[in-house]
Design a protein around this motif. Structure first.
Motif, PDB file in Angstrom:
ATOM      1  N   GLU A   1     -18.779  -1.144 -10.774  1.00 29.22           N
ATOM      2  CA  GLU A   1     -20.076  -0.477 -11.365  1.00 29.22           C
ATOM      3  C   GLU A   1     -19.443  -0.452 -13.356  1.00 29.22           C
ATOM      4  N   PRO A   2     -20.577  -1.003 -14.162  1.00 28.75           N
ATOM      5  CA  PRO A   2     -20.407  -0.486 -15.376  1.00 28.75           C
ATOM      6  C   PRO A   2     -19.952   1.282 -16.122  1.00 28.75           C
ATOM      7  N   THR A   3     -20.864   2.469 -15.045  1.00 25.38           N
ATOM      8  CA  THR A   3     -20.744   3.387 -15.560  1.00 25.38           C
ATOM      9  C   THR A   3     -19.781   4.241 -15.020  1.00 25.38           C
ATOM     10  N   SER A   4     -18.551   3.518 -14.218  1.00 23.44           N
ATOM     11  CA  SER A   4     -17.783   3.635 -13.070  1.00 23.44           C
ATOM     12  C   SER A   4     -16.772   4.884 -14.625  1.00 23.44           C
ATOM     13  N   ALA A   5     -16.055   5.897 -13.865  1.00 25.68           N
ATOM     14  CA  ALA A   5     -15.161   6.451 -15.130  1.00 25.68           C
ATOM     15  C   ALA A   5     -13.772   5.445 -14.609  1.00 25.68           C
ATOM     16  N   VAL A   6     -13.623   5.392 -13.388  1.00 26.31           N
ATOM     17  CA  VAL A   6     -12.149   4.555 -13.176  1.00 26.31           C
ATOM     18  C   VAL A   6     -13.058   3.535 -13.233  1.00 26.31           C
ATOM     19  N   LYS A   7     -11.433   2.563 -13.911  1.00 23.58           N
ATOM     20  CA  LYS A   7     -11.782   0.612 -14.321  1.00 23.58           C
ATOM     21  C   LYS A   7     -11.423   0.049 -12.995  1.00 23.58           C
ATOM     22  N   MET A   8      -9.726   1.045 -12.029  1.00 24.03           N
ATOM     23  CA  MET A   8      -9.307  -0.495 -11.711  1.00 24.03           C
ATOM     24  C   MET A   8      -7.906   0.602 -11.004  1.00 24.03           C
ATOM     25  N   THR A   9      -7.486   0.319  -9.898  1.00 33.20           N
ATOM     26  CA  THR A   9      -7.083   1.536  -8.443  1.00 33.20           C
ATOM     27  C   THR A   9      -5.543   0.550  -8.631  1.00 33.20           C
ATOM     28  N   VAL A  10      -4.780   1.362  -8.136  1.00 35.84           N
ATOM     29  CA  VAL A  10      -3.079   0.480  -7.257  1.00 35.84           C
ATOM     30  C   VAL A  10      -1.995   1.249  -7.220  1.00 35.84           C
ATOM     31  N   LYS A  11      -1.717   1.078  -6.061  1.00 35.37           N
ATOM     32  CA  LYS A  11      -0.129   1.312  -5.273  1.00 35.37           C
ATOM     33  C   LYS A  11       1.191   1.409  -5.829  1.00 35.37           C
ATOM     34  N   CYS A  12       1.551   2.339  -5.848  1.00 37.74           N
ATOM     35  CA  CYS A  12       2.766   2.186  -6.712  1.00 37.74           C
ATOM     36  C   CYS A  12       3.922   2.864  -5.904  1.00 37.74           C
ATOM     37  N   THR A  13       5.192   3.574  -6.427  1.00 40.19           N
ATOM     38  CA  THR A  13       6.161   3.700  -5.875  1.00 40.19           C
ATOM     39  C   THR A  13       5.550   5.800  -6.181  1.00 40.19           C
ATOM     40  N   PRO A  14       6.661   6.785  -5.500  1.00 37.56           N
ATOM     41  CA  PRO A  14       6.780   7.982  -5.676  1.00 37.56           C
ATOM     42  C   PRO A  14       7.498   8.207  -7.221  1.00 37.56           C
ATOM     43  N   GLU A  15       8.139   8.249  -8.327  1.00 39.78           N
ATOM     44  CA  GLU A  15       8.291   7.321  -8.287  1.00 39.78           C
ATOM     45  C   GLU A  15       7.645   7.228 -10.131  1.00 39.78           C
ATOM     46  N   ARG A  16       7.100   6.265  -9.054  1.00 37.47           N
ATOM     47  CA  ARG A  16       6.181   5.828 -10.921  1.00 37.47           C
ATOM     48  C   ARG A  16       5.258   6.280 -10.676  1.00 37.47           C
ATOM     49  N   PHE A  17       4.494   7.323  -9.557  1.00 42.39           N
ATOM     50  CA  PHE A  17       3.143   7.274  -9.791  1.00 42.39           C
ATOM     51  C   PHE A  17       3.590   8.933 -10.288  1.00 42.39           C
ATOM     52  N   ALA A  18       4.815   9.694 -10.772  1.00 43.17           N
ATOM     53  CA  ALA A  18       4.407  10.919 -10.930  1.00 43.17           C
ATOM     54  C   ALA A  18       5.215  10.508 -13.339  1.00 43.17           C
ATOM     55  N   GLU A  19       5.385   9.413 -13.109  1.00 48.77           N
ATOM     56  CA  GLU A  19       5.457   9.200 -14.618  1.00 48.77           C
ATOM     57  C   GLU A  19       4.171   8.504 -15.522  1.00 48.77           C
ATOM     58  N   LEU A  20       3.204   7.690 -14.538  1.00 48.34           N
ATOM     59  CA  LEU A  20       2.377   7.352 -15.073  1.00 48.34           C
ATOM     60  C   LEU A  20       0.976   7.975 -15.264  1.00 48.34           C
ATOM     61  N   VAL A  21       0.683   9.148 -13.848  1.00 47.91           N
ATOM     62  CA  VAL A  21      -0.046  10.161 -14.358  1.00 47.91           C
ATOM     63  C   VAL A  21       0.419  10.541 -15.638  1.00 47.91           C
ATOM     64  N   GLU A  22       1.702  10.180 -16.427  1.00 38.76           N
ATOM     65  CA  GLU A  22       1.367  11.710 -17.286  1.00 38.76           C
ATOM     66  C   GLU A  22       0.992  10.526 -18.875  1.00 38.76           C
ATOM     67  N   ILE A  23       0.636   9.795 -18.672  1.00 40.77           N
ATOM     68  CA  ILE A  23      -0.207   8.728 -20.001  1.00 40.77           C
ATOM     69  C   ILE A  23      -1.688   9.711 -19.622  1.00 40.77           C
ATOM     70  N   GLU A  24      -1.918   9.478 -20.704  1.00 41.30           N
ATOM     71  CA  GLU A  24      -3.457  10.003 -21.112  1.00 41.30           C
ATOM     72  C   GLU A  24      -4.275   8.814 -20.400  1.00 41.30           C
ATOM     73  N   GLY A  25      -5.073   8.593 -19.689  1.00 41.53           N
ATOM     74  CA  GLY A  25      -5.870   7.412 -19.586  1.00 41.53           C
ATOM     75  C   GLY A  25      -5.687   7.283 -17.853  1.00 41.53           C
ATOM     76  N   ILE A  26      -4.578   7.686 -17.403  1.00 46.98           N
ATOM     77  CA  ILE A  26      -4.623   7.569 -16.411  1.00 46.98           C
ATOM     78  C   ILE A  26      -3.850   9.177 -14.898  1.00 46.98           C
ATOM     79  N   ILE A  27      -4.866   8.708 -13.870  1.00 47.93           N
ATOM     80  CA  ILE A  27      -5.055   9.713 -13.238  1.00 47.93           C
ATOM     81  C   ILE A  27      -4.197   9.510 -11.743  1.00 47.93           C
TER      82      ILE A  27
END
Length: 144
Positions: A51-77
């Motif tokens: 859907e072109p209007t979707s706020a989410v562009k892509m989703t992936v699984k990651c490790t708990p450590e990487r998850f904590a790092e990535l959600v600190e980056i603007e544009g990743i939730i």
């Protein structure tokens, strides 16, 4: 007069699809209306809303450590409905460079592959670590 409108897919969908399908035994399918899902052994490792209007562009699984790092980056939730399982969602494709996104996809693929049943992993050609499943041998000697 009949007018036909052709919506061009976002450019990130093309290269994500190409990369995901280049991974061994990866499959694709549409689910939940308009989400393009990539799977290994029938388990999702990457999702891309079409859907072109979707706020989410892509989703992936990651490790708990990487998850904590990535959600600190603007544009990743944290991914809606899947964050508790350490899934992230990119809401801005420029939050990371393309090679970094491909690395995330590859890591997600590997995490999902490693959680598949050992039998299915073997069928897919992944070497199975048999030392974990092997019963310990007794150290007692047999008495004659």
């Amino acid at each position: 007069m009949l007018r036909v409108y052709i919506l061009r897919m976002a450019s990130h969908i093309d290269w994500i699809r190409e990369y995901c399908l280049s991974l061994p035994h990866a499959t694709e399918g549409i689910q939940w209306g308009n989400d393009l899902l990539f799977r290994i052994g029938n388990k999702i490792f990457c999702g891309v809303p079409l859907e072109p209007t979707s706020a989410v562009k892509m989703t992936v699984k990651c490790t708990p450590e990487r998850f904590a790092e990535l959600v600190e980056i603007e544009g990743i939730i944290p991914a809606p409905y899947a964050a508790r399982n350490h899934w992230i969602a990119l809401v801005k494709m420029d939050a990371l460079r393309q090679p970094e996104i491909k690395e995330l996809i590859g890591n997600s693929y590997q995490l999902v592959l490693e959680k598949l049943p050992k039998r299915l992993q073997a069928e897919l050609g992944k070497p199975v670590n048999k030392s974990k499943s092997k019963p310990k041998q007794s150290t007692r000697r047999k008495v004659k």
